[in-house]
Design a protein around this motif. Sequence first.
Motif, PDB file in Angstrom:
ATOM      1  N   VAL A 234      64.560  65.182 -35.461  1.00 41.93           N
ATOM      2  CA  VAL A 234      65.368  63.968 -35.350  1.00 41.93           C
ATOM      3  C   VAL A 234      65.059  63.052 -36.529  1.00 41.93           C
ATOM      4  N   SER A 235      66.080  62.693 -37.289  1.00 51.75           N
ATOM      5  CA  SER A 235      65.919  61.728 -38.372  1.00 51.75           C
ATOM      6  C   SER A 235      65.910  60.327 -37.794  1.00 51.75           C
ATOM      7  N   THR A 236      64.973  59.515 -38.244  1.00 50.49           N
ATOM      8  CA  THR A 236      64.867  58.165 -37.722  1.00 50.49           C
ATOM      9  C   THR A 236      64.296  57.245 -38.793  1.00 50.49           C
ATOM     10  N   VAL A 237      64.033  56.013 -38.419  1.00 47.38           N
ATOM     11  CA  VAL A 237      63.453  55.016 -39.314  1.00 47.38           C
ATOM     12  C   VAL A 237      62.015  54.758 -38.908  1.00 47.38           C
ATOM     13  N   SER A 238      61.141  54.604 -39.890  1.00 47.75           N
ATOM     14  CA  SER A 238      59.738  54.284 -39.647  1.00 47.75           C
ATOM     15  C   SER A 238      59.563  52.773 -39.627  1.00 47.75           C
ATOM     16  N   ALA A 239      59.187  52.224 -38.479  1.00 51.75           N
ATOM     17  CA  ALA A 239      58.942  50.788 -38.381  1.00 51.75           C
ATOM     18  C   ALA A 239      57.821  50.370 -39.329  1.00 51.75           C
ATOM     19  N   GLN A 240      56.803  51.220 -39.464  1.00 51.84           N
ATOM     20  CA  GLN A 240      55.692  50.903 -40.350  1.00 51.84           C
ATOM     21  C   GLN A 240      56.146  50.845 -41.804  1.00 51.84           C
ATOM     22  N   ARG A 241      57.020  51.761 -42.208  1.00 53.51           N
ATOM     23  CA  ARG A 241      57.524  51.741 -43.583  1.00 53.51           C
ATOM     24  C   ARG A 241      58.350  50.484 -43.835  1.00 53.51           C
ATOM     25  N   VAL A 242      59.191  50.108 -42.868  1.00 48.62           N
ATOM     26  CA  VAL A 242      59.971  48.866 -43.012  1.00 48.62           C
ATOM     27  C   VAL A 242      59.028  47.689 -43.208  1.00 48.62           C
ATOM     28  N   ARG A 243      57.997  47.635 -42.391  1.00 48.20           N
ATOM     29  CA  ARG A 243      57.031  46.541 -42.447  1.00 48.20           C
ATOM     30  C   ARG A 243      56.365  46.469 -43.827  1.00 48.20           C
ATOM     31  N   GLU A 244      55.962  47.615 -44.343  1.00 46.62           N
ATOM     32  CA  GLU A 244      55.258  47.640 -45.615  1.00 46.62           C
ATOM     33  C   GLU A 244      56.184  47.302 -46.781  1.00 46.62           C
ATOM     34  N   ILE A 245      57.411  47.817 -46.743  1.00 43.71           N
ATOM     35  CA  ILE A 245      58.359  47.507 -47.814  1.00 43.71           C
ATOM     36  C   ILE A 245      58.688  46.013 -47.812  1.00 43.71           C
ATOM     37  N   CYS A 246      58.876  45.442 -46.630  1.00 45.34           N
ATOM     38  CA  CYS A 246      59.119  43.992 -46.526  1.00 45.34           C
ATOM     39  C   CYS A 246      57.971  43.204 -47.150  1.00 45.34           C
ATOM     40  N   LYS A 247      56.755  43.574 -46.793  1.00 47.49           N
ATOM     41  CA  LYS A 247      55.579  42.868 -47.309  1.00 47.49           C
ATOM     42  C   LYS A 247      55.482  42.985 -48.821  1.00 47.49           C
ATOM     43  N   ASN A 248      55.649  44.190 -49.347  1.00 53.37           N
ATOM     44  CA  ASN A 248      55.548  44.383 -50.789  1.00 53.37           C
ATOM     45  C   ASN A 248      56.649  43.647 -51.534  1.00 53.37           C
ATOM     46  N   GLY A 249      57.844  43.609 -50.941  1.00 53.08           N
ATOM     47  CA  GLY A 249      58.938  42.883 -51.569  1.00 53.08           C
ATOM     48  C   GLY A 249      58.688  41.385 -51.604  1.00 53.08           C
ATOM     49  N   LEU A 250      58.201  40.845 -50.510  1.00 58.12           N
ATOM     50  CA  LEU A 250      57.893  39.419 -50.457  1.00 58.12           C
ATOM     51  C   LEU A 250      56.772  39.064 -51.423  1.00 58.12           C
ATOM     52  N   ASP A 251      55.753  39.915 -51.507  1.00 59.09           N
ATOM     53  CA  ASP A 251      54.658  39.678 -52.452  1.00 59.09           C
ATOM     54  C   ASP A 251      55.167  39.668 -53.878  1.00 59.09           C
ATOM     55  N   ALA A 252      56.071  40.605 -54.197  1.00 57.75           N
ATOM     56  CA  ALA A 252      56.628  40.659 -55.551  1.00 57.75           C
ATOM     57  C   ALA A 252      57.481  39.437 -55.843  1.00 57.75           C
ATOM     58  N   GLN A 253      58.243  39.000 -54.852  1.00 61.84           N
ATOM     59  CA  GLN A 253      59.072  37.817 -55.031  1.00 61.84           C
ATOM     60  C   GLN A 253      58.196  36.589 -55.265  1.00 61.84           C
ATOM     61  N   LYS A 254      57.141  36.472 -54.486  1.00 58.87           N
ATOM     62  CA  LYS A 254      56.245  35.330 -54.601  1.00 58.87           C
ATOM     63  C   LYS A 254      55.579  35.282 -55.969  1.00 58.87           C
ATOM     64  N   SER A 255      55.142  36.428 -56.452  1.00 57.06           N
ATOM     65  CA  SER A 255      54.444  36.459 -57.736  1.00 57.06           C
ATOM     66  C   SER A 255      55.379  36.245 -58.911  1.00 57.06           C
ATOM     67  N   SER A 256      56.686  36.497 -58.708  1.00 54.84           N
ATOM     68  CA  SER A 256      57.637  36.334 -59.810  1.00 54.84           C
ATOM     69  C   SER A 256      58.186  34.927 -59.918  1.00 54.84           C
ATOM     70  N   LEU A 257      57.940  34.103 -58.888  1.00 53.53           N
ATOM     71  CA  LEU A 257      58.447  32.734 -58.898  1.00 53.53           C
ATOM     72  C   LEU A 257      57.345  31.780 -59.327  1.00 53.53           C
ATOM     73  N   PRO A 258      57.566  30.948 -60.314  1.00 50.27           N
ATOM     74  CA  PRO A 258      56.525  30.042 -60.799  1.00 50.27           C
ATOM     75  C   PRO A 258      56.189  28.956 -59.784  1.00 50.27           C
ATOM     76  N   GLY A 259      54.924  28.593 -59.757  1.00 54.53           N
ATOM     77  CA  GLY A 259      54.503  27.463 -58.938  1.00 54.53           C
ATOM     78  C   GLY A 259      54.297  27.769 -57.485  1.00 54.53           C
ATOM     79  N   ILE A 260      54.226  29.065 -57.102  1.00 52.89           N
ATOM     80  CA  ILE A 260      54.027  29.414 -55.701  1.00 52.89           C
ATOM     81  C   ILE A 260      52.551  29.632 -55.432  1.00 52.89           C
ATOM     82  N   GLU A 261      52.045  28.939 -54.479  1.00 51.58           N
ATOM     83  CA  GLU A 261      50.649  29.118 -54.081  1.00 51.58           C
ATOM     84  C   GLU A 261      50.517  30.328 -53.204  1.00 51.58           C
TER      85      GLU A 261
END
Length: 266
Positions: A234-261
């Motif tokens: 059965v093909s499905t979605v990994s909740a853990q993979r979604v969680r990790e991709i979300c986190k990595n994307g947010l971290d990348a967004q935060k680091s690319s925006l100036p002035g973010i603590e």
Amino acid sequence: MNGEPALTTEVVVYNIESALNAQKGGADRIELCDNPGGGGTTPSLGTIEVLREALDISLFVMIRPREGDFCYSALEFKAMKRDIAHCKELGVDGVVFGILSPDGTLDRKRCGELVELARPLQVTCHRAFDMTKDPFAALGDCVESGFDRILTSGQKARALEGATLIGELVEKSRGRISIMAGCGVNEESVKEIVGSTGINEIHLSAETTRESLMEYKNPKIKGMGSTTGKEYVVSTVSAQRVREICKNGLDAQKSSLPGIEENSQL
């Protein structure tokens, strides 16, 4: 930085279990399709209705009457209109479609007609955009047609390969339309895609498989249709993979925006 938009995560799914797993993993939105082997087509009304009742997050539905190209007949266009009407009746949050002319341009007239029919739902132009001959002309056509966003891989096989064009589209859109990067967005690639393009929306599959719950397996049949060897997977979605991709994307967004603590919230 206060006022900066958060990263919106959309997960494409092809069955009910996948949608529920995506929600569990922290997705903001579901793109519901059928026929993964054909690039996604319109799912059944029953599946749409069940998921609308089961999900707390946004539900977008693919409006695509068949696989193949995006140049549709009059009857296929009529079917798309009816599918959009049904989606509105079922209470979905958005629809996803794209129609091209034979010359490789966006069919502004018919796309605009579907956008108008779909309102007040959100409307995404899917990767038909990636099949246009001039992405910047297509960007303007999408704006004129009334789309809210464009899903694109930057006209490459994977969004990471098309990151330069995606960044240019974000810049040229000037806030008139959202650009969402999709295709090959995973735990690693999301960092560079988000960090280098300035996008605020990502589209991903976070796919995995699981074994069938069947105890009896008929050894005389090897798959149904073209799914040889997958009759008990059965093909499905990994909740853990979604969680990790979300986190990595947010971290990348935060680091690319100036002035973010480090402790700031996007």
